[in-house]
Write a protein that holds these residues in place. Structure first.
Motif, mmCIF file in Angstrom:
data_model
loop_
_atom_site.group_PDB
_atom_site.id
_atom_site.type_symbol
_atom_site.label_atom_id
_atom_site.label_comp_id
_atom_site.label_asym_id
_atom_site.label_seq_id
_atom_site.Cartn_x
_atom_site.Cartn_y
_atom_site.Cartn_z
ATOM 1 N N ARG A 212 7.764 -5.636 -17.716
ATOM 2 C CA ARG A 212 6.289 -6.073 -18.266
ATOM 3 C C ARG A 212 5.353 -5.674 -17.002
ATOM 4 N NH1 ARG A 212 8.515 -10.485 -20.185
ATOM 5 N NH2 ARG A 212 7.598 -11.923 -18.455
ATOM 6 N N TYR A 213 5.410 -5.935 -15.986
ATOM 7 C CA TYR A 213 4.460 -5.412 -14.752
ATOM 8 C C TYR A 213 4.951 -4.202 -14.156
ATOM 9 C CZ TYR A 213 2.727 -10.123 -16.161
ATOM 10 O OH TYR A 213 2.190 -11.195 -16.869
ATOM 11 N N LEU A 214 5.461 -3.289 -14.570
ATOM 12 C CA LEU A 214 6.228 -2.203 -13.836
ATOM 13 C C LEU A 214 4.917 -1.696 -13.006
ATOM 14 C CD1 LEU A 214 9.066 -1.230 -13.141
ATOM 15 C CD2 LEU A 214 8.321 0.769 -14.763
ATOM 16 N N GLY A 215 3.862 -1.306 -13.600
ATOM 17 C CA GLY A 215 2.844 -0.552 -13.088
ATOM 18 C C GLY A 215 2.204 -1.480 -11.878
ATOM 19 N N GLU A 216 1.745 -2.726 -12.035
ATOM 20 C CA GLU A 216 1.170 -3.540 -11.180
ATOM 21 C C GLU A 216 2.183 -3.590 -9.891
ATOM 22 O OE1 GLU A 216 1.188 -4.300 -14.442
ATOM 23 O OE2 GLU A 216 -0.524 -4.557 -14.973
ATOM 24 N N LEU A 217 3.590 -3.800 -10.112
ATOM 25 C CA LEU A 217 4.459 -3.829 -8.975
ATOM 26 C C LEU A 217 4.377 -2.857 -8.266
ATOM 27 C CD1 LEU A 217 7.575 -5.583 -10.537
ATOM 28 C CD2 LEU A 217 5.440 -6.636 -9.628
ATOM 29 N N ARG A 218 4.194 -1.546 -8.737
ATOM 30 C CA ARG A 218 4.236 -0.341 -7.780
ATOM 31 C C ARG A 218 3.017 0.027 -7.188
ATOM 32 N NH1 ARG A 218 8.140 2.912 -12.058
ATOM 33 N NH2 ARG A 218 10.092 2.357 -11.118
ATOM 34 N N THR A 219 1.704 -0.707 -7.883
ATOM 35 C CA THR A 219 0.512 -0.311 -7.169
ATOM 36 C C THR A 219 -0.180 -1.381 -6.610
ATOM 37 O OG1 THR A 219 -0.736 -0.472 -9.237
ATOM 38 C CG2 THR A 219 0.251 1.693 -8.967
ATOM 39 N N GLY A 220 0.286 -2.516 -7.013
ATOM 40 C CA GLY A 220 -0.517 -3.745 -6.524
ATOM 41 C C GLY A 220 -0.437 -4.497 -5.242
ATOM 42 N N TYR A 221 0.421 -3.864 -4.661
ATOM 43 C CA TYR A 221 0.763 -4.388 -3.149
ATOM 44 C C TYR A 221 0.618 -3.518 -2.258
ATOM 45 C CZ TYR A 221 4.058 -7.933 -5.350
ATOM 46 O OH TYR A 221 4.864 -8.851 -5.966
ATOM 47 N N VAL A 228 2.837 -10.642 4.013
ATOM 48 C CA VAL A 228 3.636 -11.789 3.723
ATOM 49 C C VAL A 228 3.208 -12.575 2.353
ATOM 50 C CG1 VAL A 228 4.441 -14.043 4.514
ATOM 51 C CG2 VAL A 228 4.606 -11.909 5.895
ATOM 52 N N SER A 229 1.957 -12.571 1.925
ATOM 53 C CA SER A 229 1.513 -13.182 0.938
ATOM 54 C C SER A 229 2.048 -12.767 -0.289
ATOM 55 C CB SER A 229 -0.093 -13.006 0.776
ATOM 56 O OG SER A 229 -0.613 -13.879 1.561
ATOM 57 N N GLY A 230 2.283 -13.760 -1.310
ATOM 58 C CA GLY A 230 2.910 -13.577 -2.868
ATOM 59 C C GLY A 230 4.390 -13.310 -2.646
ATOM 60 N N ARG A 465 -11.996 -11.976 0.942
ATOM 61 C CA ARG A 465 -12.884 -10.686 0.112
ATOM 62 C C ARG A 465 -13.035 -9.643 1.398
ATOM 63 N NH1 ARG A 465 -15.638 -14.726 -2.552
ATOM 64 N NH2 ARG A 465 -17.209 -14.871 -1.061
ATOM 65 N N LEU A 466 -12.988 -10.065 2.682
ATOM 66 C CA LEU A 466 -13.118 -9.048 3.658
ATOM 67 C C LEU A 466 -11.824 -8.434 3.874
ATOM 68 C CD1 LEU A 466 -14.042 -7.763 6.237
ATOM 69 C CD2 LEU A 466 -13.443 -9.682 7.471
ATOM 70 N N VAL A 467 -10.537 -9.219 3.834
ATOM 71 C CA VAL A 467 -9.344 -8.501 3.967
ATOM 72 C C VAL A 467 -8.816 -7.769 2.653
ATOM 73 C CG1 VAL A 467 -7.542 -10.345 3.031
ATOM 74 C CG2 VAL A 467 -6.958 -9.055 5.150
ATOM 75 N N LYS A 468 -9.303 -8.208 1.589
ATOM 76 C CA LYS A 468 -9.344 -7.274 0.488
ATOM 77 C C LYS A 468 -9.743 -5.819 0.664
ATOM 78 C CE LYS A 468 -7.925 -6.118 -3.726
ATOM 79 N NZ LYS A 468 -6.518 -5.610 -4.034
ATOM 80 N N ARG A 469 -10.925 -5.870 1.147
ATOM 81 C CA ARG A 469 -11.830 -4.587 1.248
ATOM 82 C C ARG A 469 -10.971 -3.599 2.277
ATOM 83 N NH1 ARG A 469 -16.350 -7.606 2.111
ATOM 84 N NH2 ARG A 469 -16.679 -7.024 4.506
ATOM 85 N N LEU A 488 -4.881 -16.133 -3.786
ATOM 86 C CA LEU A 488 -4.115 -14.968 -4.097
ATOM 87 C C LEU A 488 -4.598 -13.984 -5.312
ATOM 88 C CD1 LEU A 488 -0.433 -16.563 -4.075
ATOM 89 C CD2 LEU A 488 -1.515 -15.063 -2.354
ATOM 90 N N THR A 489 -5.361 -14.581 -6.132
ATOM 91 C CA THR A 489 -6.180 -13.743 -7.150
ATOM 92 C C THR A 489 -7.106 -12.859 -6.353
ATOM 93 O OG1 THR A 489 -5.758 -15.659 -8.526
ATOM 94 C CG2 THR A 489 -7.374 -13.718 -9.367
ATOM 95 N N THR A 490 -7.518 -13.151 -5.367
ATOM 96 C CA THR A 490 -8.623 -12.387 -4.773
ATOM 97 C C THR A 490 -7.833 -10.914 -4.225
ATOM 98 O OG1 THR A 490 -10.060 -14.105 -4.029
ATOM 99 C CG2 THR A 490 -10.264 -11.990 -2.593
ATOM 100 N N MET A 491 -6.708 -11.221 -3.592
ATOM 101 C CA MET A 491 -5.729 -10.308 -3.067
ATOM 102 C C MET A 491 -4.952 -9.405 -4.073
ATOM 103 S SD MET A 491 -2.862 -10.607 -0.242
ATOM 104 C CE MET A 491 -1.577 -9.457 0.009
ATOM 105 N N PHE A 492 -4.424 -9.993 -5.078
ATOM 106 C CA PHE A 492 -3.458 -9.362 -5.930
ATOM 107 C C PHE A 492 -4.064 -9.016 -7.286
ATOM 108 C CE2 PHE A 492 -0.334 -11.166 -3.221
ATOM 109 C CZ PHE A 492 0.312 -10.219 -2.613
ATOM 110 N N GLY A 493 -5.078 -9.739 -7.569
ATOM 111 C CA GLY A 493 -5.860 -9.746 -8.937
ATOM 112 C C GLY A 493 -5.055 -10.576 -9.943
#
Length: 958
Positions: A212-221, A228-230, A465-469, A488-493
């Motif tokens: 179900r989340y194949l795309g997010e798993l390949r591009t979201g990390y 280490v998060s998530g 938000r800084l580390v996400k940038r 975690l939503t800030t980092m991963f969406g």
């Protein structure tokens, strides 16, 4: 094993405790003291557990989980309890794995793997693997106490992850237990879809989740070395081998209970060398990392000037600080190899490459000096927690990570963010594992006011938000827990965070595994250890607590949970005298007997919720009862927790206007009793050395039946001294402590001989004096103050004339250097005496002693280790081959080992190292112990006699 329990009948704590006691082979604790002890970890958070289970076997732990499932209560697995993000504190049944489930099950040296139980500490595992030349690669700075189960839970890293990766990279398989009872080994497997059992259902659900989340798993990390998060859902991708074990690593006990771990091992590097690089700023050091990484360093750490200043203020690893090259930001770069030449060549290639760079360079190939520099970096958490005369610093944004190529820019932006929030850069150090872009810090958050807590929330949200940038990670080492779960939503969406929730639901649909962490997390500003409801109660105290704003209540907050006091085998440091803490924990391995556990209990006593009885608390009294008052924690604890002082303070209030234990009278008033006994020592010895009379005296005095009562000397030291003519020289006062004066005057006579040979005119006080030690150790602090004031009155002329006062007994000398000034902080003469009071070795620092050419086995007194200085230099100048015993406390510790009920712990502490070493020593080996307690313990338990250093040197004069 099936557990037959009605759910409705077990929801109360009493029923739950009863069910666990009936079913579990282990220790079940629902008392207030145990719940208070486990209320905190190393984080900002505090939650009172329902109870604590200490299983004796892994199978017993599985039974405990089953009982909790029947009762529908949450479960929390806990290892070393050093987590910084709040993942090991919860209102759950805590399973403490560390006391019994700490075995190496098997080692396959050829395959370089092992199977271990989750409670084994990393250093203990690596000691067991050392004969095969192997080790587990990741090494957090808490390696003495962090457990493999905790490392799996947190996906721990450390400095060595530069070479070996994170824990997830070194786990081959896990045996896990789900809350609903599925026990299975997991690892890289084929995609199991057949079958109707729960295991097959889990695998089918995992496959469906991945797809179900194949795309997010390949591009979201983020593609960085320290993410280490998530949850590690990317480990379920086909190209990653559908590795369920790796997917569970870093899940912080929120999914399953880990029962066993099969680990990949690496060879222990035989040689290491270190290059230290100094730069004009930390940002410059961060930008230099990209140039260093192609040289493939074994470790690559960063330090800033703020950290060095803080460690210098605390006098931590000062020798290492002196060896740093010029700069304000540093990189310590280690290279390892199977030969020295291999490591050395790599280091020189780096230095050659940087010869035109702006860096200043130092090179080290001495393992001792390298270890001091490693300790300099590992001391960071302790040094930054309580900066001297500054605001306390806290976790909350202590381990963010970015790609190493971005490190310099990120350090710049993070410092600007800290400055915008007013977090003073003189207090807020930035340091860490720079080779992998991981930045450590502690920040002076105000966590006791609504405005301060709101600012804390605002800061970490902006920092996220800084580390996400930078496409980085909220956590590069310590995990998410409660500190970062909400971010975690800030980092991963939202999509990947939704996948995390579905992943948890597959393993833990009832949300009973460490709830409130990572998924559906508690707000990051809730369950705070302090919070707006906390206030320092106006508790009166006898000691001044100069490092804690004069407040006992603040002193109880000093512990930050690092857990070095929980090392199970003791540890050797670069200190000449090794380490002392914590003898009672080494024997009992009970959390409440560690300095950390005792600090937690005292903190809860101050709060007054779980421990409501204040100074009258029996829970606190019982936990402190086995404290030997060795003061090892005062110096060996990175943040200076001083349980000996806290114990004396507590006993003073606990027994105020109440009858004390008889040992407090017989041992606490020993100086007065000894003065009386010295008038007729033969008569007194006749009674104390006659078995029947001695038995009656010991029982009346609360003294252990197993102990022999020390005999009084037939002539006291002061009596002997009064009969001899004075010798010319520079005048000093030799302190006639109770133990030297009345029990072991030969040490005093030898000291006079040596001091006069060194050119001193030795004097002793003309009236009886005492330091008050025995009253301090038994908590009779009012009497101790009166004794100290009288002593100052006797010595006032010498004090004001600046005459040095020389101590022979370390425990008595330490009173004047530490306890005395803290008991009477406004007494100027006592303050002067503290500066003038020196040890025998300190006075003789410039003396040329006789050459002895003997081998001496040295037992350093705990108080000498904690408060005074080493005698190693004097012994070296005398040509003594000094073998320092890494034995910690002798176990007798003044009155402790004589008190009824303490004998077994006292002897167990001595049998750990000291007594076996003494028994095995050759007849030509001299046993040196300056402490009367140490000498007594040796003499009562072996056929050897220990001598004071003064006696050894006096023999050399002849």
């Amino acid at each position: 094993m099936a557990i037959d329990v009605e759910i409705d009948s077990i929801r109360t704590p009493d029923w739950l405790r009863g069910a666990l006691e009936a079913a579990v082979d282990g220790e079940v604790r629902f008392d207030a003291g145990s719940r208070a002890t486990y209320s905190c970890d190393s984080s900002n958070y505090r939650q009172i557990p329902l109870g604590v289970v200490v299983p004796r076997t892994v199978d017993a732990a599985a039974v405990a989980v089953e009982v909790c499932r029947k009762a529908d209560v949450p479960v929390l697995s806990r290892g070393g309890g050093t987590s910084l993000a709040g993942q090991t504190t919860n209102a759950a049944v805590v399973i403490d794995w560390t006391k019994y489930c700490d075995h190496v099950v098997s080692v396959d040296a050829a395959a370089r793997t092992c199977v271990v139980e989750p409670g084994i500490a990393l250093d203990d595992l690596n000691r067991a693997l050392a004969p095969d030349g192997l080790m587990f690669g990741p090494k957090p700075s808490t390696h003495q106490s962090c457990t493999i189960g905790g490392m799996v839970g947190n996906n721990s890293c450390g400095a060595s992850a530069q070479a070996y990766g994170k824990t997830v990279d070194n786990v081959r398989r896990l045996e896990v237990l789900t809350y609903d009872g599925v026990r299975m080994w997991v690892g890289p497997t084929a995609e199991i879809v057949e079958g109707n059992d729960r295991r097959a259902e889990i695998y089918r659900d995992l496959i469906a989740l991945r797809d179900r989340y194949l795309g997010e798993l390949r591009t979201g990390y983020p593609h960085i070395p320290r993410r280490v998060s998530g949850y590690n859902l990317d480990s379920l991708l086909p190209e990653n081998g559908f590795d369920v074990a790796k997917a569970l690593v870093g899940s912080e006990g929120t999914l399953v209970t880990v029962l066993h771990a099969e680990l990949d091992l690496v060879p222990v590097p035989k040689y290491q060398v270190m290059v230290v690089l100094g730069y004009p700023s930390l940002e410059d050091a961060g930008r230099a990392v990209r140039r260093i990484l192609p040289h493939q360093p074994w470790q690559l750490e960063g330090l800033d000037q703020v950290l060095i200043d803080l460690e210098h203020d605390e006098h931590t690893v000062d020798t290492a600080i002196e060896r740093l090259p010029e700069g304000r930001g540093w990189l310590t770069v280690q290279f390892a190899g199977d030969t020295f030449e291999e490591a050395d060549r790599a280091a020189h290639r780096l230095m050659d490459d940087l010869k035109d760079d702006e860096a200043t360079i130092s090179y080290f190939d001495d393992p001792g000096r390298e270890q001091q520099l490693i300790e300099l970096r590992e001391a960071g958490l302790g040094a930054t927690a309580h900066p001297a005369a500054k605001h306390d610093n806290w976790e909350g944004w202590e381990d963010s990570a970015v790609h190493p190529d971005d490190l310099g820019d990120y350090l710049h932006d993070l410092r600007e963010l800290l400055n915008r929030f007013g977090y003073d850069e003189t207090e807020t150090s930035l340091y860490g594992h720079f080779g992998q872009g991981c930045v450590h810090t502690r920040i002076p958050f105000e966590l006791r006011t609504a405005d301060g807590i709101a600012q804390y929330r605002d800061f970490v949200q902006q920092a996220a938000r800084l580390v996400k940038r930078y496409d980085g990670s909220l956590s590069g080492e310590h995990g998410d827990g409660q500190s970062r779960g909400e971010l975690l939503t800030t980092m991963f969406g939202p999509e990947l965070v939704r996948a995390f929730g579905e992943f948890k639901a597959i393993f833990d649909p009832r949300n009973r595994m460490n709830p409130g962490k990572i998924v559906d997390p508690n707000p990051l500003d809730s369950h705070l250890r302090l919070g707006t409801g906390f206030a320092h109660p106006p508790l009166p105290s006898e000691f001044a607590y100069p490092h804690d704003d004069g407040k006992f209540s603040k002193a109880t907050m000093r512990c930050v949970g690092i857990g070095l006091c929980r090392s199970k085998t003791g540890r050797q440091s670069s200190s000449a005298d090794g380490e002392v803490m914590c003898p009672s924990y080494l024997v009992t391995r009970e959390e409440e007997h560690s300095p950390r556990g005792r600090s937690r209990l005292l903190f809860e006593m101050v709060r007054g919720e779980v421990i409501p009885d204040g100074w009258r608390s029996t829970e606190v009294r019982d936990a402190l009862d086995l404290c030997l008052a060795c003061k090892g924690c005062k110096v060996d604890c990175p943040v200076g927790v001083d349980v000996a002082t806290y114990k004396a303070e507590f006993l003073s209030h606990h027994y105020r206007h109440r009858l004390r234990p008889m040992a407090h009278y017989s041992m606490g008033w020993l100086p007065l009793a000894a003065q009386l006994a010295s008038r007729a020592p033969k008569l007194v010895n006749g009674a104390t050395q006659t078995p029947k009379l001695a038995t009656l005296l010991k029982r009346a005095g609360g003294i252990a039946d197993e102990r022999a009562l020390p005999a009084f000397a037939e002539q006291s030291f002061t009596s002997w001294f009064s009969e001899r003519p004075p010798r010319p020289g520079r005048r000093i006062v030799l302190w006639p402590d109770t133990f030297t004066n009345f029990f072991h005057p030969s040490a005093g006579r030898a000291a006079v001989q040596v001091l006069e040979a060194a050119g001193y005119h030795v004097t002793v006080p003309e009236r009886p004096v005492c330091c008050g030690l025995t009253w301090i150790s038994t908590g009779q602090l009012g009497m101790a103050k009166r004794v100290l004031r009288r002593t100052v009155d006797v010595l006032r002329d010498d004090i004001r004339a600046g005459v040095p006062v020389v101590g022979l007994e370390p425990s008595c000398s330490a009173v004047f250097r530490s306890d005395g000034p803290e008991l009477l902080p406004d007494d100027e003469d006592l303050r002067r005496l503290s500066a003038q009071f020196v040890t025998f070795a300190e006075l003789l620092k410039d003396w040329d002693p006789p050459r002895l050419d003997v081998h001496a086995m040295v037992q350093t007194h705990c108080h000498q280790h904690a408060v005074l200085t080493s005698d190693a230099d004097l012994m070296q100048r005398a040509g003594i081959d000094r073998e320092q015993l890494d034995s910690g406390c002798c176990g007798l510790a003044g009155n402790f080992g004589f008190e009824r009920g303490h004998y077994d712990v006292s002897m167990a502490a001595a049998e750990r190292v000291l007594l076996p070493k003494v028994r095995a020593a050759g007849n030509d080996t001299v046993i040196v112990a300056d402490g009367f307690s140490c000498r007594t313990q040796i003499e009562q338990a072996t056929d050897r006699r220990a001598v004071h250093l003064a006696e050894l040197l006096a023999g050399g004069l002849q």
